[in-house]
Structure formats: structure tokens, C-alpha cells
Write a protein that holds these residues in place. Structure first.
Motif, PDB file in Angstrom:
ATOM      1  N   LYS A   1       0.748  -1.114  -0.081  1.00 10.10           N
ATOM      2  CA  LYS A   1       0.117   0.134  -0.018  1.00 10.10           C
ATOM      3  C   LYS A   1       0.924   1.368   0.012  1.00 10.10           C
ATOM      4  O   LYS A   1       0.543   2.296  -0.744  1.00 10.10           O
ATOM      5  N   ALA A   2       1.832   1.554   0.666  1.00 10.46           N
ATOM      6  CA  ALA A   2       2.809   2.396   0.789  1.00 10.46           C
ATOM      7  C   ALA A   2       3.496   2.759  -0.336  1.00 10.46           C
ATOM      8  O   ALA A   2       3.766   3.830  -1.006  1.00 10.46           O
ATOM      9  N   GLY A   3       3.909   1.462  -1.030  1.00 10.62           N
ATOM     10  CA  GLY A   3       4.576   1.480  -2.573  1.00 10.62           C
ATOM     11  C   GLY A   3       3.711   2.406  -3.524  1.00 10.62           C
ATOM     12  O   GLY A   3       3.802   3.188  -4.189  1.00 10.62           O
ATOM     13  N   TYR A   4       2.334   1.869  -3.374  1.00  7.24           N
ATOM     14  CA  TYR A   4       1.438   2.463  -4.227  1.00  7.24           C
ATOM     15  C   TYR A   4       1.173   3.943  -3.985  1.00  7.24           C
ATOM     16  O   TYR A   4       0.887   4.730  -5.031  1.00  7.24           O
ATOM     17  N   VAL A   5       1.423   4.393  -2.656  1.00 10.98           N
ATOM     18  CA  VAL A   5       1.201   5.818  -2.510  1.00 10.98           C
ATOM     19  C   VAL A   5       2.306   6.401  -3.276  1.00 10.98           C
ATOM     20  O   VAL A   5       2.272   7.658  -3.780  1.00 10.98           O
ATOM     21  N   LEU A   6       3.577   5.824  -2.931  1.00 10.49           N
ATOM     22  CA  LEU A   6       4.910   6.493  -3.691  1.00 10.49           C
ATOM     23  C   LEU A   6       4.606   6.367  -5.176  1.00 10.49           C
ATOM     24  O   LEU A   6       4.887   7.685  -5.801  1.00 10.49           O
ATOM     25  N   ALA A   7       3.982   5.611  -5.864  1.00  5.63           N
ATOM     26  CA  ALA A   7       4.041   5.460  -7.375  1.00  5.63           C
ATOM     27  C   ALA A   7       2.886   6.523  -7.830  1.00  5.63           C
ATOM     28  O   ALA A   7       3.026   6.977  -9.035  1.00  5.63           O
ATOM     29  N   SER A   8       2.011   6.946  -6.825  1.00  4.23           N
ATOM     30  CA  SER A   8       0.816   7.789  -7.290  1.00  4.23           C
ATOM     31  C   SER A   8       1.235   9.119  -7.264  1.00  4.23           C
ATOM     32  O   SER A   8       0.557  10.086  -7.553  1.00  4.23           O
ATOM     33  N   ASP A   9       2.383   9.595  -6.468  1.00  2.00           N
ATOM     34  CA  ASP A   9       2.442  10.954  -6.278  1.00  2.00           C
ATOM     35  C   ASP A   9       2.833  11.720  -7.646  1.00  2.00           C
ATOM     36  O   ASP A   9       3.204  11.169  -8.331  1.00  2.00           O
ATOM     37  N   ARG A  10       2.447  12.943  -7.374  1.00  2.18           N
ATOM     38  CA  ARG A  10       3.282  13.875  -8.468  1.00  2.18           C
ATOM     39  C   ARG A  10       4.567  13.914  -8.418  1.00  2.18           C
ATOM     40  O   ARG A  10       5.099  13.891  -7.193  1.00  2.18           O
ATOM     41  N   MET A  11       5.357  14.190  -9.648  1.00  2.00           N
ATOM     42  CA  MET A  11       6.668  14.107  -9.699  1.00  2.00           C
ATOM     43  C   MET A  11       6.997  15.598 -10.392  1.00  2.00           C
ATOM     44  O   MET A  11       6.323  15.370 -11.525  1.00  2.00           O
ATOM     45  N   PHE A  12       7.861  16.304 -10.185  1.00  2.00           N
ATOM     46  CA  PHE A  12       8.310  17.818 -10.761  1.00  2.00           C
ATOM     47  C   PHE A  12       6.840  18.264 -10.869  1.00  2.00           C
ATOM     48  O   PHE A  12       6.760  19.075 -11.961  1.00  2.00           O
ATOM     49  N   GLY A  13       6.021  18.433  -9.855  1.00  4.17           N
ATOM     50  CA  GLY A  13       4.951  19.375  -9.917  1.00  4.17           C
ATOM     51  C   GLY A  13       3.656  18.700 -10.804  1.00  4.17           C
ATOM     52  O   GLY A  13       2.736  19.376 -10.754  1.00  4.17           O
ATOM     53  N   ALA A  14       3.877  17.496 -11.516  1.00  2.00           N
ATOM     54  CA  ALA A  14       2.891  17.050 -12.332  1.00  2.00           C
ATOM     55  C   ALA A  14       2.484  15.578 -12.152  1.00  2.00           C
ATOM     56  O   ALA A  14       3.317  14.815 -11.679  1.00  2.00           O
ATOM     57  N   PRO A  15       1.335  15.173 -12.042  1.00  2.00           N
ATOM     58  CA  PRO A  15       0.861  13.801 -11.657  1.00  2.00           C
ATOM     59  C   PRO A  15       1.478  12.961 -12.655  1.00  2.00           C
ATOM     60  O   PRO A  15       1.067  11.700 -12.499  1.00  2.00           O
ATOM     61  N   SER A  16       1.734  13.329 -13.970  1.00  2.00           N
ATOM     62  CA  SER A  16       2.497  12.098 -14.712  1.00  2.00           C
ATOM     63  C   SER A  16       2.976  13.106 -15.932  1.00  2.00           C
ATOM     64  O   SER A  16       2.966  14.383 -16.094  1.00  2.00           O
TER      65      SER A  16
END
Length: 492
Positions: free
Chosen positions: A323-338
Motif C-alpha cells: 500500500k505504501a509503495g502504491y502511495v509512492l507511485a501515485s504521487d506527483r513528480m516535478f509538480g505534475a501527476p504524470s
């Protein structure tokens, strides 16, 4: 499960004091001073051997083939390493311990001083991670350190002679394993710091050297996880080298530019730098996509580890670490969700990788990965890539994942080259091996999920709101996704 997700992503009910993003971050990053951290540090120092040794450092560097042993017992830089002589002083025992040597220590005390200061620094940086402190507190509050120490010893497999399979073990000496892990940690510390700050020098040269070594290596029969993980780490390193080189060239051109402030179109220096970089930079893969994929693969790996432990993970649920891993993978990166735009490329080239709250993300990732590494063979050697100061010393978290990728890259090449040596010279590539403790992994996973739940809250608070992130996480937790995972578990 779905109810839990809905509660986490739905608007908060009115109350007398609604949490702000700052409240969540402050609580999640508040240092936890627990007696058990001091006990754990004393345990490590007791088994450390008291001092770093040249032989311990040279052994790790020799594993990486960066140095070779001469007939007289001395060591020299591998002549196949490009610009090896320019890097030679960085591959010495004295250089690697130098950041941790007490200036007042006499020469014969330097290695001992360095060991103590290095371990202090490792624990200082990791003590700010509530996953680490929570895990150690739970372990040592249920049993005293001598019982804990004995249990660790009991998880070490007895020595096994070299056979046709790869699972031979040289020793089961806990102190020897900890001493080796500390030397690995020191070498990764020095090399990671040098390579992060000099990607177009030492990192580029060592990458080319490792690539040539890999072309000659025999890794047939190596474990499946490694064959999947290794390519996904090698590629981002090459992309980082390429991006940083382009950024350096752009910066140099702009410094030579006679226009001091703005060009004829009115663009300032920073904007022109970004435009030049994006125009000339060709990255063959989105670095954010690669990172999300790596995290998802490991989260799925944790599901397979717990597939037969219904007492810990009930049917129809995920392990807390997944579950924690999926939180990490779902986060915005460089200000954008994808995706990865021009801002992303420039930051990536400068060694940065930013998230909704980069320091919290760093702590969450570090604790999550430490839990996953309970599945490794030589656990202290693999933990070294995560706890070493060079990976954690930027407490903003903005350069964390690039530094951690370099350390992991070193660890994977060390595994590759040790395995090749075993195959070609019939030498065992495992010095020691811990039998994976699913119970310990589960405890650390629970601590990881606690911080993960706090991170989820950020996505629905002003200033850090990210409905796309919440939706991505909810999709991972959806009944249809879980059903696919359950079908997968039945066939492994």
C-alpha cells in the motif's frame, strides 16, 4: 478496503481544528528521540570491529573491479577504467574515511575515529525517519538486545560448500557480516557523493567501465528479480549522465553569451537555459515513468512474498508495505501527476527529483525499501545503499532519488561482478546469507503504511492538493485491480 480508500480521499468533515498540510508535514517529520535508537547504535558499534580497515575497503572496490591487487599485495586502479589515474585518489582508503576523521586524531586513531563518526552520522540521518525509529522501538520493546541479537544470529544460514548451484555461503558470523556491511556502506558513501557531484566525470567513466565489464560477464542463472531490476536501473543512470552533460553545455554557452540579461525576444537567462536544454536534450524514456514502474514492480513483489501468510495479510487485502509503495507511485513528480515537461528535464539534469513533499517522500521511500530488502541475501550489504550518508544528507529530499539510484546501481554491479567471479573461478559470491524474516518485514511494512496514510492526507489539503494522485491510488486499491492481483497470486 474500498471504504478505507474513500475515507482517505474524501473531503474531511468539519471540526474544531482542521489539519493543514503544514500540520501533517510537521507531525510526520518531527524527530523521535527513542532510547532504542541508542541501543541499536551501540549494538552496531559493538560488532563493528572498532575501526575501518584498508583491506575492508579494498575488498569492496575489488568486487567492483575498480582496483586490482598486485603481486606484492598492493592495489592499483584498473587500467581499463578511463581516466583512472585522475580518479585514483578517490579510490583510496584515506580518501574514503577523510570526511569522518577527527582532525585531532593521531594517524593510528584515524580509522577508529572515522568508524565512530560514520556510524553516528548514519544513525543521525536515519533517526529523523519515523519508519526506522518506529520499527526499532517496536522490536526492542518486546525483547532485550541480547535476545534480539541471538534471534538475528539464528536467521543466518550455516556455511554451505560450493556446489553447482549459486546458494553457497562462506560463513555465518554476525560480527563479520556487520563489519563488511559498514565497509560497503562507506565505499558507497564516498563513490555516490563523488559521482552525484561529477556525473560527467567519474560517473560517466565508471559507467562506461561497468558496461564493458558487463559485456564480458557470465551471469547466466542469476536470480529472476535481478534480471528484471538491473536494466531498469542502468538506463536512468545513462539518462542522468546525458541530461547533466546537456545542461552543463547549455550553461556554458549562456555564460559566454554577450547578452547579459535578455535576448532579442525578451527571454531571461533561466528561460533561455531551459529552452536550449529541451531543444538539444533527447531522453529516450520519461524518468518519472521509469521510477513509477520500479516502485510498482517492488510493490507487486511484496504481494508475492506474503501470499501464503494469511495470518498477516488476509485474503482480499494488500500487505501494508505494498500500500505504501502504491502511495509512492501515485504521487506527483516535478509538480505534475504524470509526464515529464521542460521543467522536469532541467531539474533531472541538475540531479533533482521533486514530489508533493520531497522530504516526506524520501522518508517513506527509504523505509519502504528497507522493508523490502529483508528479502535480500546479504541484508547489511543491501541496506548500505539506503542508509549511507551520501544518499540521505540532502534533507530537503530533492536530490534523494538520484543519489539512491547511483548507490543502487553500484550495489547491482557489485552483485553482477561477484556472481561472474564465482562462475568463472568457482568462488562463492555469497559471504553470508540471512533467511528472510517475513515477520520483521511485516512490522516495518506497518510502520511504512503509517507514514503512507499521512502522505495520502496531503493530496486533499490546500497547498498540496492532488486529486489525480488520489485517483491513481484509489485505482490501485480498486476491487478490479485487487482481483487481478489475487489471480496472479494463485499462479505463483
Amino acid at each position: 478496503m474500498l471504504l478505507l480508500v474513500l475515507l482517505l480521499v474524501s473531503p474531511a468533515r468539519p471540526n474544531s481544528h482542521r489539519d493543514t498540510a503544514a500540520d501533517v508535514v510537521r507531525r510526520s517529520l518531527a524527530p523521535v528521540h527513542v532510547t532504542e535508537m541508542g541501543i541499536a547504535k551501540s549494538f552496531v558499534l559493538t560488532h563493528s570491529g572498532g575501526a575501518f580497515t584498508p583491506q575492508g575497503v579494498h575488498t569492496v572496490l575489488a568486487d567492483l573491479r575498480l582496483i586490482l591487487e598486485n603481486s606484492d599485495g598492493t592495489f592499483s586502479v584498473n587500467p581499463l577504467l578511463a581516466n583512472g589515474q585522475a580518479h585514483a585518489h578517490k579510490l583510496t582508503f584515506e580518501h574514503m574515511i577523510s570526511p569522518y576523521v577527527d582532525p585531532l586524531a593521531k594517524s593510528h586513531e584515524a580509522a577508529s575515529s572515522a568508524m565512530k563518526k560514520f556510524v553516528d552520522r548514519v544513525f543521525e540521518l536515519n533517526a529523523s525517519n519515523q519508519i526506522v525509529t518506529g520499527f526499532i522501538r517496536r522490536i526492542l520493546r518486546t525483547q532485550d538486545v541480547s535476545t534480539w541479537s541471538q534471534k538475528i544470529r539464528e536467521t543466518m544460514l550455516p556455511p554451505r560448500p560450493l556446489t553447482t548451484d549459486q546458494n553457497c555461503v562462506i560463513h555465518n558470523d554476525l560480527s563479520r557480516a556487520i563489519q563488511q556491511g559498514l565497509h560497503v556502506c562507506l565505499v558507497y558513501d564516498s563513490l555516490t557523493r563523488e559521482m552525484f557531484h561529477n556525473p560527467n566525470g567519474m560517473l560517466k567513466d565508471v559507467d562506461e567501465f561497468f558496461s564493458s565489464m558487463l559485456n564480458e560477464a557470465d551471469i547466466s542463472g542469476i536470480d529472476f528479480f535481478f534480471t528484471v531490476k538491473f536494466p531498469s536501473v542502468v538506463k536512468p543512470i545513462k539518462e542522468f549522465i546525458k541530461a547533466s552533460a546537456t545542461l552543463a553545455s547549455a550553461d556554458k554557452l549562456l555564460e559566454e553569451d554577450e547578452e547579459e540579461d535578455e535576448d532579442e525576444e525578451g527571454r531571461g537567462k533561466m528561460e533561455r537555459l531551459m529552452l536550449w536544454t529541451v531543444k538539444n536534450l533527447v531522453i529516450s524514456a520519461d524518468p518519472t515513468d521509469a521510477l513509477r514502474t520500479n516502485i510498482r514492480e517492488a510493490a507487486l513483489g511484496s504481494i508475492t512474498v506474503f501470499k501464503d501468510r494469511l495470518d498477516l495479510v488476509p485474503l482480499g487485502d494488500y500487505p501494508p508495505s505494498s500500500k505504501a509503495g502504491y502511495v509512492l507511485a501515485s504521487d506527483r513528480m516535478f509538480g505534475a501527476p504524470s509526464g515529464c515537461d521542460s521543467n522536469c528535464l532541467v531539474q533531472f539534469g541538475s540531479g533533482k527529483f521533486t514530489f508533493t513533499q520531497s522530504q516526506m517522500w524520501m522518508n517513506l521511500y527509504s523505509g519502504w525499501n528497507l522493508a523490502f530488502m529483508f528479502n535480500a541475501d546479504m541484508v547489511p550489504d543491501w541496506w548500505a545503499k539506503l542508509v549511507t550518508p551520501a544518499v540521505l544528507e540532502d534533507t530537503t529530499g530533492e536530490t534523494y532519488i538520484i543519489r539512491r539510484t547511483i548507490a543502487l546501481w553500484l550495489a547491482l554491479y557489485r552483485k553482477t561482478l561477484r556472481y561472474d567471479l564465482m562462475k568463472s573461478h568457482s568462488i562463492c559470491h555469497l559471504d553470508y546469507k540471512f533467511d528472510s524474516s517475513i515477520d520483521l518485514q511485516h512490522i516495518m511494512g506497518q510502520e511504512t503504511w503509517k507514514l503512507g496514510q499521512n502522505y495520502l492526507k496531503l493530496w486533499r489539503l490546500d497547498g498540496t492538493e492532488c486529486p489525480e494522485c488520489a485517483a491513481a491510488f484509489e485505482e490501485y486499491m480498486s476491487p478490479s485491480k485487487l482481483e487481478k492481483v489475487l489471480r496472479f497470486k494463485q499462479h505463483i
